[in-house]
Motif scaffolding. Structure first.
Motif, PDB file in Angstrom:
ATOM      1  N   SER A  85      28.481  31.639  45.717  1.00  0.00           N
ATOM      2  CA  SER A  85      28.473  32.854  46.534  1.00  0.00           C
ATOM      3  C   SER A  85      27.812  33.994  45.772  1.00  0.00           C
ATOM      4  CB  SER A  85      29.907  33.231  46.914  1.00  0.00           C
ATOM      5  OG  SER A  85      29.954  34.504  47.499  1.00  0.00           O
ATOM      6  N   GLU A  86      27.349  34.993  46.517  1.00  0.00           N
ATOM      7  CA  GLU A  86      26.749  36.163  45.865  1.00  0.00           C
ATOM      8  C   GLU A  86      27.822  37.118  45.326  1.00  0.00           C
ATOM      9  OE1 GLU A  86      26.036  38.605  50.077  1.00  0.00           O
ATOM     10  OE2 GLU A  86      24.492  38.567  48.534  1.00  0.00           O
ATOM     11  N   ASN A  87      29.061  36.895  45.745  1.00  0.00           N
ATOM     12  CA  ASN A  87      30.171  37.706  45.241  1.00  0.00           C
ATOM     13  C   ASN A  87      30.595  37.200  43.860  1.00  0.00           C
ATOM     14  OD1 ASN A  87      30.442  39.444  47.473  1.00  0.00           O
ATOM     15  ND2 ASN A  87      31.580  37.890  48.598  1.00  0.00           N
ATOM     16  N   ARG A  88      30.785  38.135  42.940  1.00  0.00           N
ATOM     17  CA  ARG A  88      31.171  37.783  41.580  1.00  0.00           C
ATOM     18  C   ARG A  88      32.433  38.523  41.183  1.00  0.00           C
ATOM     19  NH1 ARG A  88      27.363  35.643  38.174  1.00  0.00           N
ATOM     20  NH2 ARG A  88      29.218  35.090  36.968  1.00  0.00           N
ATOM     21  N   GLN A  89      32.993  38.070  40.072  1.00  0.00           N
ATOM     22  CA  GLN A  89      34.224  38.657  39.540  1.00  0.00           C
ATOM     23  C   GLN A  89      34.007  38.918  38.051  1.00  0.00           C
ATOM     24  OE1 GLN A  89      37.543  36.444  40.910  1.00  0.00           O
ATOM     25  NE2 GLN A  89      39.064  37.580  39.757  1.00  0.00           N
ATOM     26  N   LEU A  90      34.325  40.133  37.611  1.00  0.00           N
ATOM     27  CA  LEU A  90      34.095  40.527  36.223  1.00  0.00           C
ATOM     28  C   LEU A  90      35.372  41.139  35.654  1.00  0.00           C
ATOM     29  CD1 LEU A  90      32.192  41.275  33.781  1.00  0.00           C
ATOM     30  CD2 LEU A  90      31.750  43.423  34.976  1.00  0.00           C
ATOM     31  N   TRP A  91      35.735  40.689  34.444  1.00  0.00           N
ATOM     32  CA  TRP A  91      36.887  41.267  33.746  1.00  0.00           C
ATOM     33  C   TRP A  91      36.378  42.061  32.557  1.00  0.00           C
ATOM     34  CZ3 TRP A  91      37.367  35.899  35.021  1.00  0.00           C
ATOM     35  CH2 TRP A  91      38.233  35.647  36.098  1.00  0.00           C
ATOM     36  N   ILE A  92      36.768  43.332  32.483  1.00  0.00           N
ATOM     37  CA  ILE A  92      36.401  44.201  31.372  1.00  0.00           C
ATOM     38  C   ILE A  92      37.674  44.532  30.597  1.00  0.00           C
ATOM     39  CG2 ILE A  92      35.406  46.417  30.694  1.00  0.00           C
ATOM     40  CD1 ILE A  92      33.768  46.388  33.255  1.00  0.00           C
ATOM     41  N   TRP A  93      37.657  44.239  29.284  1.00  0.00           N
ATOM     42  CA  TRP A  93      38.828  44.476  28.432  1.00  0.00           C
ATOM     43  C   TRP A  93      38.594  45.722  27.603  1.00  0.00           C
ATOM     44  CZ3 TRP A  93      43.155  41.403  28.725  1.00  0.00           C
ATOM     45  CH2 TRP A  93      43.018  40.213  29.442  1.00  0.00           C
ATOM     46  N   VAL A  94      39.529  46.671  27.680  1.00  0.00           N
ATOM     47  CA  VAL A  94      39.380  47.940  26.973  1.00  0.00           C
ATOM     48  C   VAL A  94      40.650  48.248  26.194  1.00  0.00           C
ATOM     49  CG1 VAL A  94      37.814  48.822  28.745  1.00  0.00           C
ATOM     50  CG2 VAL A  94      40.242  49.341  28.906  1.00  0.00           C
ATOM     51  N   HIS A  95      40.490  49.026  25.143  1.00  0.00           N
ATOM     52  CA  HIS A  95      41.651  49.475  24.367  1.00  0.00           C
ATOM     53  C   HIS A  95      42.444  50.462  25.220  1.00  0.00           C
ATOM     54  CE1 HIS A  95      43.992  51.452  21.212  1.00  0.00           C
ATOM     55  NE2 HIS A  95      43.772  50.376  20.480  1.00  0.00           N
ATOM     56  N   LEU A 139      40.439  45.416  33.283  1.00  0.00           N
ATOM     57  CA  LEU A 139      39.962  45.993  34.540  1.00  0.00           C
ATOM     58  C   LEU A 139      39.118  44.948  35.247  1.00  0.00           C
ATOM     59  CD1 LEU A 139      38.911  49.516  33.209  1.00  0.00           C
ATOM     60  CD2 LEU A 139      41.093  48.850  34.225  1.00  0.00           C
ATOM     61  N   GLU A 140      39.466  44.651  36.478  1.00  0.00           N
ATOM     62  CA  GLU A 140      38.798  43.592  37.241  1.00  0.00           C
ATOM     63  C   GLU A 140      37.889  44.209  38.295  1.00  0.00           C
ATOM     64  OE1 GLU A 140      40.836  39.791  38.924  1.00  0.00           O
ATOM     65  OE2 GLU A 140      40.785  41.261  40.552  1.00  0.00           O
ATOM     66  N   LEU A 141      36.632  43.731  38.336  1.00  0.00           N
ATOM     67  CA  LEU A 141      35.665  44.193  39.334  1.00  0.00           C
ATOM     68  C   LEU A 141      35.280  43.025  40.232  1.00  0.00           C
ATOM     69  CD1 LEU A 141      35.475  46.439  37.135  1.00  0.00           C
ATOM     70  CD2 LEU A 141      33.064  46.658  37.717  1.00  0.00           C
ATOM     71  N   LYS A 142      35.266  43.261  41.540  1.00  0.00           N
ATOM     72  CA  LYS A 142      34.866  42.238  42.500  1.00  0.00           C
ATOM     73  C   LYS A 142      33.823  42.808  43.446  1.00  0.00           C
ATOM     74  CE  LYS A 142      39.123  39.489  42.897  1.00  0.00           C
ATOM     75  NZ  LYS A 142      40.193  39.078  43.840  1.00  0.00           N
ATOM     76  N   GLY A 143      32.808  42.008  43.748  1.00  0.00           N
ATOM     77  CA  GLY A 143      31.795  42.462  44.692  1.00  0.00           C
ATOM     78  C   GLY A 143      30.503  41.685  44.532  1.00  0.00           C
ATOM     79  N   LYS A 144      29.453  42.151  45.211  1.00  0.00           N
ATOM     80  CA  LYS A 144      28.157  41.483  45.134  1.00  0.00           C
ATOM     81  C   LYS A 144      27.554  41.670  43.747  1.00  0.00           C
ATOM     82  CE  LYS A 144      27.110  41.819  50.057  1.00  0.00           C
ATOM     83  NZ  LYS A 144      26.170  42.317  51.090  1.00  0.00           N
ATOM     84  N   SER A 161      40.387  46.595  40.228  1.00  0.00           N
ATOM     85  CA  SER A 161      41.826  46.384  40.085  1.00  0.00           C
ATOM     86  C   SER A 161      42.229  46.517  38.622  1.00  0.00           C
ATOM     87  CB  SER A 161      42.233  45.008  40.602  1.00  0.00           C
ATOM     88  OG  SER A 161      41.863  44.848  41.961  1.00  0.00           O
ATOM     89  N   ASP A 162      43.357  47.143  38.395  1.00  0.00           N
ATOM     90  CA  ASP A 162      43.904  47.270  37.054  1.00  0.00           C
ATOM     91  C   ASP A 162      44.853  46.096  36.814  1.00  0.00           C
ATOM     92  OD1 ASP A 162      44.957  47.971  34.666  1.00  0.00           O
ATOM     93  OD2 ASP A 162      45.714  49.942  35.277  1.00  0.00           O
ATOM     94  N   ARG A 163      44.414  45.127  36.013  1.00  0.00           N
ATOM     95  CA  ARG A 163      45.189  43.911  35.757  1.00  0.00           C
ATOM     96  C   ARG A 163      45.927  43.956  34.423  1.00  0.00           C
ATOM     97  NH1 ARG A 163      45.772  42.211  40.713  1.00  0.00           N
ATOM     98  NH2 ARG A 163      43.814  41.732  41.779  1.00  0.00           N
ATOM     99  N   SER A 164      46.128  45.143  33.885  1.00  0.00           N
ATOM    100  CA  SER A 164      46.834  45.257  32.608  1.00  0.00           C
ATOM    101  C   SER A 164      48.227  44.654  32.707  1.00  0.00           C
ATOM    102  CB  SER A 164      46.937  46.730  32.201  1.00  0.00           C
ATOM    103  OG  SER A 164      45.652  47.304  32.114  1.00  0.00           O
ATOM    104  N   MET A 165      48.603  43.876  31.710  1.00  0.00           N
ATOM    105  CA  MET A 165      49.897  43.186  31.615  1.00  0.00           C
ATOM    106  C   MET A 165      50.055  42.079  32.661  1.00  0.00           C
ATOM    107  SD  MET A 165      51.387  44.257  28.954  1.00  0.00           S
ATOM    108  CE  MET A 165      53.019  43.548  29.139  1.00  0.00           C
ATOM    109  N   GLU A 166      49.022  41.840  33.462  1.00  0.00           N
ATOM    110  CA  GLU A 166      49.058  40.705  34.392  1.00  0.00           C
ATOM    111  C   GLU A 166      48.339  39.512  33.790  1.00  0.00           C
ATOM    112  OE1 GLU A 166      47.914  41.504  38.436  1.00  0.00           O
ATOM    113  OE2 GLU A 166      48.621  43.570  38.330  1.00  0.00           O
TER     114      GLU A 166
END
Length: 291
Positions: A160-170, A95-100, A259-264
Motif C-alpha cells: 500500500s502507499e500508506n506507511r507507518q513511521l516510529w520516531i524515538w525521542v528523548h 511518536l507514530e506517524l501514519k499516512g501516505k 500518535s503518542d505511543r510513549s510507554m505503549e
C-alpha cells in the motif's frame, strides 16, 4: 510516662499488624500499590528489579535507576565484552506517524537536511530493514534552530502507499518535536481522547489499598469474587504527558495521523557478542499463514 510507653507499644503493634509481610506480599496489595505510587513519576516495567539493585532518581517524569548499589561495574563490563548486557530504554518516547509515503517524506524533508548525512528518505531505512538516526530542526530553519537527535524506524512496505513511521525521542525533547511535527502535518484535531476509565480504576485501587490496610488481620477484598479478584495494572499516560490530554491527532487536509505511543511500545538495548544468540533463543518466529 508509663501510659505513654504503653501507648507507644500499642501503636507499634498496630503498625506491625498493618505492615506484616503476608499482607505486603499479597498480589492485590502489590498491584494496587504499584499503580498508586507512580502518580507523579512513572515506573518502567523493570522498576522493581532496578529498585532492589540501583539508586533511583526522578528525572523527566520517570523514576529511573541511576547507579548500582553494589560493585557491579566489572560484571557489566564482562557482560558487554563477552556475553550480553540488557538496558531498559522504555523511558524514550515513541511518536507514530501514519499516512501516505509521499506526503510523509515531503514534510519530513523540511525538518532535516542531507548536508548532515542521513535523512528519512534513506533507501535502507525507508525499506524498514534498518533503524536510522539524525538531527531534527525546526521546519525550513536548517542550519539554525536544531531541536535535537532522534532515531526512526519505518514499518516495512505491505504493498500500500500508506506507511507507518516510529520516531524515538528523548523525553526532554518530546514536547518540542511533537509540536513541530503537528505543525508541519497540520495535525490539530484530536483523533482519540483519553477516556476516564483508567482514572476511575486507579481511584478504585486506592480504595482497595485503604480497605486492605484498615481491616487488620482479615485483609480480604469485599466483593463477590473474593480472593480471585485481582486489579489490573494500568499505567496512565507517561512521564511527559498529562493523562487527560489527547494522545492522537489527525489532519483533515493531509490525512496524516500522529500518535503518542510513549510507554505503549517498550524499548530495550542489547550490548555484547551474544546479543543475537539471546534474541534468537528468546523470540520465536511465528509461522506465516497465507490465505
Amino acid at each position: 510516662s508509663k501510659k505513654q510507653a504503653e501507648k507507644a507499644v500499642h501503636q507499634k503493634k498496630e503498625q506491625s499488624k498493618t505492615k506484616c509481610r503476608k499482607a505486603r506480599r499479597r498480589h492485590i496489595n502489590l498491584v494496587a500499590e504499584f499503580n498508586h505510587r507512580q502518580r507523579k513519576n512513572i515506573w518502567l516495567e523493570t522498576h522493581i528489579w532496578h529498585a532492589k539493585r540501583f539508586h533511583m532518581i526522578k528525572k523527566w517524569g520517570y523514576c529511573l535507576g541511576n547507579s548500582p548499589t553494589e560493585k557491579s561495574y566489572r560484571a557489566c563490563y564482562r557482560a558487554m565484552t563477552k556475553h550480553c548486557l540488557l538496558q531498559d530504554l522504555s523511558y524514550y518516547c515513541c511518536l507514530e506517524l501514519k499516512g501516505k509515503e509521499n506526503e510523509l517524506l515531503k514534510q519530513l524533508a523540511r525538518i532535516c537536511s542531507i548536508d548532515t548525512g542521513l535523512t528519512f528518505q534513506e533507501a535502507s531505512c525507508l525499506s524498514g530493514r534498518f533503524e536510522g538516526s539524525l538531527n531534527v530542526y525546526r521546519a525550513d530553519r536548517y542550519p539554525e534552530d536544531m531541536l535535537g537527535p532522534v532515531t526512526f524506524i519505518w514499518k516495512p512496505r505491505d504493498g500500500s502507499e500508506n506507511r507507518q513511521l516510529w520516531i524515538w525521542v528523548h523525553p526532554a525533547l518530546k514536547q518540542d518535536i511533537l509540536r513541530e511535527l503537528k505543525a508541519i502535518f497540520q495535525c490539530s484535531e484530536p483523533e482519540e481522547i483519553c477516556i476516564t476509565e483508567p482514572v476511575t480504576t486507579s481511584i478504585q485501587e486506592e480504595k482497595q489499598v485503604e480497605v486492605v490496610m484498615s481491616l487488620g488481620n482479615k485483609r480480604k477484598k469485599e466483593d463477590k469474587e473474593g480472593e480471585k479478584a485481582v486489579p489490573v495494572k494500568k499505567i496512565i499516560g507517561d512521564g511527559t504527558r498529562d493523562p487527560f490530554q489527547s494522545y492522537s491527532w489527525i489532519s483533515r487536509t493531509t490525512g496524516i495521523a500522529i500518535s503518542d505511543r510513549s510507554m505503549e511500545i517498550l524499548r530495550y538495548r542489547l550490548i555484547g557478542p551474544l546479543s543475537n544468540s539471546v534474541l534468537t533463543e528468546t523470540l520465536k518466529a511465528a509461522s506465516v499463514q497465507t490465505v
